[in-house]
Design a protein around this motif. Structure first.
Motif, PDB file in Angstrom:
ATOM      1  N   ARG A  21       0.814  -1.219   0.000  1.00  0.00           N
ATOM      2  CA  ARG A  21       0.000   0.000   0.000  1.00  0.00           C
ATOM      3  C   ARG A  21       0.850   1.272   0.000  1.00  0.00           C
ATOM      4  NH1 ARG A  21      -2.823  -3.368   3.844  1.00  0.00           N
ATOM      5  NH2 ARG A  21      -4.891  -3.906   3.048  1.00  0.00           N
ATOM      6  N   TYR A  22       1.994   1.206   0.662  1.00  0.00           N
ATOM      7  CA  TYR A  22       2.831   2.401   0.795  1.00  0.00           C
ATOM      8  C   TYR A  22       4.277   1.977   0.981  1.00  0.00           C
ATOM      9  CZ  TYR A  22       2.200   1.082   5.697  1.00  0.00           C
ATOM     10  OH  TYR A  22       2.148   0.372   6.866  1.00  0.00           O
ATOM     11  N   PHE A  23       5.190   2.955   0.815  1.00  0.00           N
ATOM     12  CA  PHE A  23       6.612   2.725   1.020  1.00  0.00           C
ATOM     13  C   PHE A  23       7.143   3.786   1.984  1.00  0.00           C
ATOM     14  CE2 PHE A  23       6.033   1.710  -3.682  1.00  0.00           C
ATOM     15  CZ  PHE A  23       5.698   0.384  -3.436  1.00  0.00           C
ATOM     16  N   ILE A  24       8.090   3.390   2.836  1.00  0.00           N
ATOM     17  CA  ILE A  24       8.681   4.297   3.822  1.00  0.00           C
ATOM     18  C   ILE A  24      10.140   4.514   3.448  1.00  0.00           C
ATOM     19  CG2 ILE A  24       9.134   4.724   6.262  1.00  0.00           C
ATOM     20  CD1 ILE A  24       6.986   2.570   6.879  1.00  0.00           C
ATOM     21  N   PHE A  25      10.464   5.717   2.994  1.00  0.00           N
ATOM     22  CA  PHE A  25      11.815   6.045   2.560  1.00  0.00           C
ATOM     23  C   PHE A  25      12.480   7.006   3.545  1.00  0.00           C
ATOM     24  CE2 PHE A  25       9.604   5.480  -1.673  1.00  0.00           C
ATOM     25  CZ  PHE A  25      10.189   4.255  -1.958  1.00  0.00           C
ATOM     26  N   VAL A  26      13.808   6.973   3.568  1.00  0.00           N
ATOM     27  CA  VAL A  26      14.583   7.904   4.379  1.00  0.00           C
ATOM     28  C   VAL A  26      15.760   8.415   3.565  1.00  0.00           C
ATOM     29  CG1 VAL A  26      16.022   6.071   5.412  1.00  0.00           C
ATOM     30  CG2 VAL A  26      15.741   8.254   6.612  1.00  0.00           C
ATOM     31  N   ARG A  27      16.140   9.645   3.842  1.00  0.00           N
ATOM     32  CA  ARG A  27      17.339  10.237   3.240  1.00  0.00           C
ATOM     33  C   ARG A  27      18.235  10.770   4.340  1.00  0.00           C
ATOM     34  NH1 ARG A  27      16.159  15.604   0.510  1.00  0.00           N
ATOM     35  NH2 ARG A  27      16.574  16.345   2.621  1.00  0.00           N
ATOM     36  N   LEU A  28      19.494  10.378   4.311  1.00  0.00           N
ATOM     37  CA  LEU A  28      20.511  10.958   5.184  1.00  0.00           C
ATOM     38  C   LEU A  28      21.397  11.878   4.353  1.00  0.00           C
ATOM     39  CD1 LEU A  28      21.661   7.812   7.239  1.00  0.00           C
ATOM     40  CD2 LEU A  28      20.043   9.596   7.942  1.00  0.00           C
ATOM     41  N   THR A  29      21.800  12.994   4.956  1.00  0.00           N
ATOM     42  CA  THR A  29      22.666  13.947   4.268  1.00  0.00           C
ATOM     43  C   THR A  29      23.877  14.231   5.136  1.00  0.00           C
ATOM     44  OG1 THR A  29      20.695  14.973   3.277  1.00  0.00           O
ATOM     45  CG2 THR A  29      22.763  16.202   3.136  1.00  0.00           C
ATOM     46  N   THR A  30      25.047  14.306   4.524  1.00  0.00           N
ATOM     47  CA  THR A  30      26.284  14.582   5.258  1.00  0.00           C
ATOM     48  C   THR A  30      26.623  16.066   5.204  1.00  0.00           C
ATOM     49  OG1 THR A  30      27.804  14.343   3.394  1.00  0.00           O
ATOM     50  CG2 THR A  30      27.113  12.313   4.522  1.00  0.00           C
ATOM     51  N   ASP A  31      27.613  16.446   6.008  1.00  0.00           N
ATOM     52  CA  ASP A  31      28.066  17.836   6.005  1.00  0.00           C
ATOM     53  C   ASP A  31      28.724  18.212   4.684  1.00  0.00           C
ATOM     54  OD1 ASP A  31      30.266  16.224   6.393  1.00  0.00           O
ATOM     55  OD2 ASP A  31      30.895  17.148   8.274  1.00  0.00           O
ATOM     56  N   GLY A  32      29.052  17.236   3.870  1.00  0.00           N
ATOM     57  CA  GLY A  32      29.582  17.510   2.543  1.00  0.00           C
ATOM     58  C   GLY A  32      28.518  17.497   1.461  1.00  0.00           C
ATOM     59  N   GLY A  33      27.255  17.320   1.857  1.00  0.00           N
ATOM     60  CA  GLY A  33      26.154  17.354   0.906  1.00  0.00           C
ATOM     61  C   GLY A  33      25.864  16.040   0.209  1.00  0.00           C
ATOM     62  N   VAL A  34      26.511  14.962   0.633  1.00  0.00           N
ATOM     63  CA  VAL A  34      26.246  13.654   0.022  1.00  0.00           C
ATOM     64  C   VAL A  34      24.954  13.084   0.606  1.00  0.00           C
ATOM     65  CG1 VAL A  34      27.116  11.323  -0.364  1.00  0.00           C
ATOM     66  CG2 VAL A  34      28.705  13.259  -0.297  1.00  0.00           C
ATOM     67  N   LYS A  35      24.095  12.564  -0.250  1.00  0.00           N
ATOM     68  CA  LYS A  35      22.803  12.039   0.169  1.00  0.00           C
ATOM     69  C   LYS A  35      22.765  10.520   0.003  1.00  0.00           C
ATOM     70  CE  LYS A  35      20.371  16.270  -1.214  1.00  0.00           C
ATOM     71  NZ  LYS A  35      19.343  16.862  -2.120  1.00  0.00           N
ATOM     72  N   GLY A  36      22.221   9.855   1.010  1.00  0.00           N
ATOM     73  CA  GLY A  36      22.039   8.417   0.943  1.00  0.00           C
ATOM     74  C   GLY A  36      20.595   8.058   1.224  1.00  0.00           C
ATOM     75  N   TYR A  37      20.059   7.094   0.484  1.00  0.00           N
ATOM     76  CA  TYR A  37      18.651   6.715   0.608  1.00  0.00           C
ATOM     77  C   TYR A  37      18.508   5.311   1.187  1.00  0.00           C
ATOM     78  CZ  TYR A  37      17.824  10.743  -2.408  1.00  0.00           C
ATOM     79  OH  TYR A  37      17.783  12.018  -2.933  1.00  0.00           O
ATOM     80  N   MET A  91      14.447  -3.002  13.962  1.00  0.00           N
ATOM     81  CA  MET A  91      15.246  -3.438  12.833  1.00  0.00           C
ATOM     82  C   MET A  91      14.743  -2.871  11.503  1.00  0.00           C
ATOM     83  SD  MET A  91      17.950  -4.945  13.649  1.00  0.00           S
ATOM     84  CE  MET A  91      18.146  -4.047  15.194  1.00  0.00           C
ATOM     85  N   GLY A  92      13.446  -2.578  11.410  1.00  0.00           N
ATOM     86  CA  GLY A  92      12.971  -1.860  10.229  1.00  0.00           C
ATOM     87  C   GLY A  92      13.616  -0.491  10.136  1.00  0.00           C
ATOM     88  N   CYS A  93      13.707   0.206  11.273  1.00  0.00           N
ATOM     89  CA  CYS A  93      14.358   1.523  11.308  1.00  0.00           C
ATOM     90  C   CYS A  93      15.842   1.398  10.998  1.00  0.00           C
ATOM     91  CB  CYS A  93      14.171   2.161  12.689  1.00  0.00           C
ATOM     92  SG  CYS A  93      12.461   2.451  13.179  1.00  0.00           S
ATOM     93  N   VAL A  94      16.510   0.459  11.664  1.00  0.00           N
ATOM     94  CA  VAL A  94      17.945   0.265  11.467  1.00  0.00           C
ATOM     95  C   VAL A  94      18.248  -0.085  10.014  1.00  0.00           C
ATOM     96  CG1 VAL A  94      19.880  -1.269  12.017  1.00  0.00           C
ATOM     97  CG2 VAL A  94      18.458  -0.333  13.859  1.00  0.00           C
ATOM     98  N   SER A  95      17.441  -0.971   9.441  1.00  0.00           N
ATOM     99  CA  SER A  95      17.686  -1.404   8.074  1.00  0.00           C
ATOM    100  C   SER A  95      17.637  -0.237   7.099  1.00  0.00           C
ATOM    101  CB  SER A  95      16.665  -2.468   7.681  1.00  0.00           C
ATOM    102  OG  SER A  95      16.781  -3.618   8.485  1.00  0.00           O
ATOM    103  N   ALA A  96      16.624   0.612   7.235  1.00  0.00           N
ATOM    104  CA  ALA A  96      16.496   1.771   6.348  1.00  0.00           C
ATOM    105  C   ALA A  96      17.688   2.714   6.491  1.00  0.00           C
ATOM    106  CB  ALA A  96      15.195   2.506   6.641  1.00  0.00           C
ATOM    107  N   LEU A  97      18.075   2.985   7.729  1.00  0.00           N
ATOM    108  CA  LEU A  97      19.173   3.918   7.973  1.00  0.00           C
ATOM    109  C   LEU A  97      20.517   3.321   7.575  1.00  0.00           C
ATOM    110  CD1 LEU A  97      17.889   5.223  11.402  1.00  0.00           C
ATOM    111  CD2 LEU A  97      18.081   6.583   9.299  1.00  0.00           C
ATOM    112  N   GLU A  98      20.682   2.022   7.820  1.00  0.00           N
ATOM    113  CA  GLU A  98      21.944   1.364   7.491  1.00  0.00           C
ATOM    114  C   GLU A  98      22.179   1.359   5.991  1.00  0.00           C
ATOM    115  OE1 GLU A  98      24.403  -2.545   7.093  1.00  0.00           O
ATOM    116  OE2 GLU A  98      22.713  -1.694   5.975  1.00  0.00           O
ATOM    117  N   MET A  99      21.135   1.073   5.201  1.00  0.00           N
ATOM    118  CA  MET A  99      21.348   1.073   3.753  1.00  0.00           C
ATOM    119  C   MET A  99      21.597   2.483   3.237  1.00  0.00           C
ATOM    120  SD  MET A  99      17.645   0.098   2.027  1.00  0.00           S
ATOM    121  CE  MET A  99      17.311  -1.283   3.098  1.00  0.00           C
ATOM    122  N   ALA A 100      21.027   3.494   3.914  1.00  0.00           N
ATOM    123  CA  ALA A 100      21.324   4.878   3.537  1.00  0.00           C
ATOM    124  C   ALA A 100      22.786   5.210   3.830  1.00  0.00           C
ATOM    125  CB  ALA A 100      20.394   5.835   4.276  1.00  0.00           C
TER     126      ALA A 100
END
Length: 405
Positions: A21-37, A91-100
């Protein structure tokens, strides 16, 4: 390099909602402007609450830290609040953040993640797809059983399977085994055993040896009931019988594994090396199906796969979610000597393709791992923003009443 910002999206998946039904995405950004999803495969709580949980975990254990310290992050989050045990929501939270984090690390190194995990074993990855109904809901429990569809009509299932095989797939999956409820496991009804056997037979007659058949269930049977079902479908040689009993007692699943020649597959509801270790110890399955949006992330699942390899157990990454988990699965699978097959949401077309700036490369039944750095894909944030999820249903749900009330 330090992580400075976290942002989440809960994206509604338009009809027919292939992949949920839906997807939960996250984006992390570094101080150098690099983005990870990253992406979470989580259904225990409402998705907006889960997104807030992801943000909370990131603020506690990631913001202000170097994304390279993935093992450190995992241990701190795993131990959060004096827990230190498998927790499917954490672990759902960790998994999303870890892959980012891995996405950032790969981009910083200018290499695909698979090159940082031991290198590529597979130049291409075999895929399978569900038999998605051509009309109506993609959820078997919600389908109107008065209507003909690929879950209750052998002729339609065979026709659909043949269409996918003609498209290039050499493996297809279906879940025709009847209802699954909050009160399982149950004994399968004779009508469910009969229908399942007729469905698998019709597909086998349609595709011959051109494709494997993956028989999916959702842990709805007792061990004795699963053995009865296995006996009925065994003549048609499925590649696997998925999650025949609930996931909480590997010892019971092992009873089924010992009683059938069909390989047992399981893992989409399991998290961390500790839960998968119980499957391995009990010889409960010969195919593991970790979902990288829930299992603990890329590095944790690499460890799970290594444990499995030592016991000649194969790995078939699960993906009933969005394309970021799909991309993470691809990065990991490319490195695994014991890789078997990858779940594909059809050919990664439709909304899954729209959510990425460049869709996953699928050719004639195979995924071709990207050579781009990081996870090899980029979330199309404009598309994500344009499709917010406002419903109150969970990603997946079981019938709330017993099968025989």
């Amino acid at each position: 390099m330090k992580i400075t910002d976290v942002k989440t999206w809960v994206v509604g998946n338009p009809p027919p909602q292939a992949g949920g039904r839906y997807f939960i995405f996250v984006r992390l950004t570094t101080d150098g402007g690099v983005k990870g999803y990253g992406e979470a495969y989580s259904a225990t709580f409402g998705p907006h609450l889960t997104a807030k949980m992801i943000e909370d975990v990131a603020e506690r254990y990631l913001v202000g830290t170097d994304p390279h310290y993935i093992e450190n992050f995992f241990r701190r989050a795993y131990s959060s609040g004096f827990s230190q045990r498998p927790d499917i929501s954490m672990m759902g939270c960790v998994s999303a953040l870890e892959m980012a984090c891995w996405d950032i690390v790969g981009k910083e190194a200018d290499k695909p993640v698979y090159k940082l995990l031991g290198g590529q074993v597979h130049e291409r990855l075999r895929t399978y797809t569900y038999l998605y109904p051509q009309t109506g809901s993609v959820y078997p429990n919600e389908a109107d059983n008065a209507d003909r569809n690929v879950y209750n009509d052998p002729d339609l299932a065979a026709e659909c399977a043949l269409a996918y095989v003609d498209q290039g797939f050499n493996a297809v999956k279906l879940d025709p085994a009847g209802p699954y409820t909050a009160f399982d496991g149950h004994q399968p009804r004779l009508v469910d055993i009969d229908l399942s056997a007729r469905m698998v037979k019709a597909i086998r007659e349609a595709v011959g040896t051109r494709a494997d058949i993956l028989f999916g269930t959702h842990g709805q049977f007792t061990a004795s009931g699963a053995r009865r079902m296995a006996r009925a479908i065994e003549p048609y040689d499925p590649l696997w019988f998925e999650e025949p009993v609930p996931p909480d007692m590997p010892e019971v699943m092992a009873e089924v594994a010992r009683a059938t020649s069909i390989p047992i597959a399981t893992g989409e509801r399991l998290t961390t090396k500790w839960e998968f270790a119980r499957i391995i110890e009990q010889r409960a399955a010969s195919i593991l199906q970790p979902d990288l949006g829930r299992s603990g992330g890329i590095l944790e699942t690499k460890k799970i796969a290594a444990m499995a390899e030592a016991y000649h157990i194969q790995v078939a990454p699960h993906c009933y979610c969005g394309p970021i988990v799909g991309a993470a699965n691809i990065q990991l699978a490319a490195t695994l000597p014991n890789f078997l097959i990858l779940e594909s949401i059809r050919t990664w077309d439709g909304f899954h393709g729209d959510l990425l700036t460049r869709k996953i490369d699928w050719e004639d039944g195979w995924v071709i791992p990207s050579k781009e750095p990081g996870l090899g894909v980029e979330l199309n944030e404009a598309v994500a923003e344009a499709h917010p999820w406002n419903g109150d249903a969970l990603h997946l749900a079981m019938e709330p009443r017993p099968l025989f009330p």
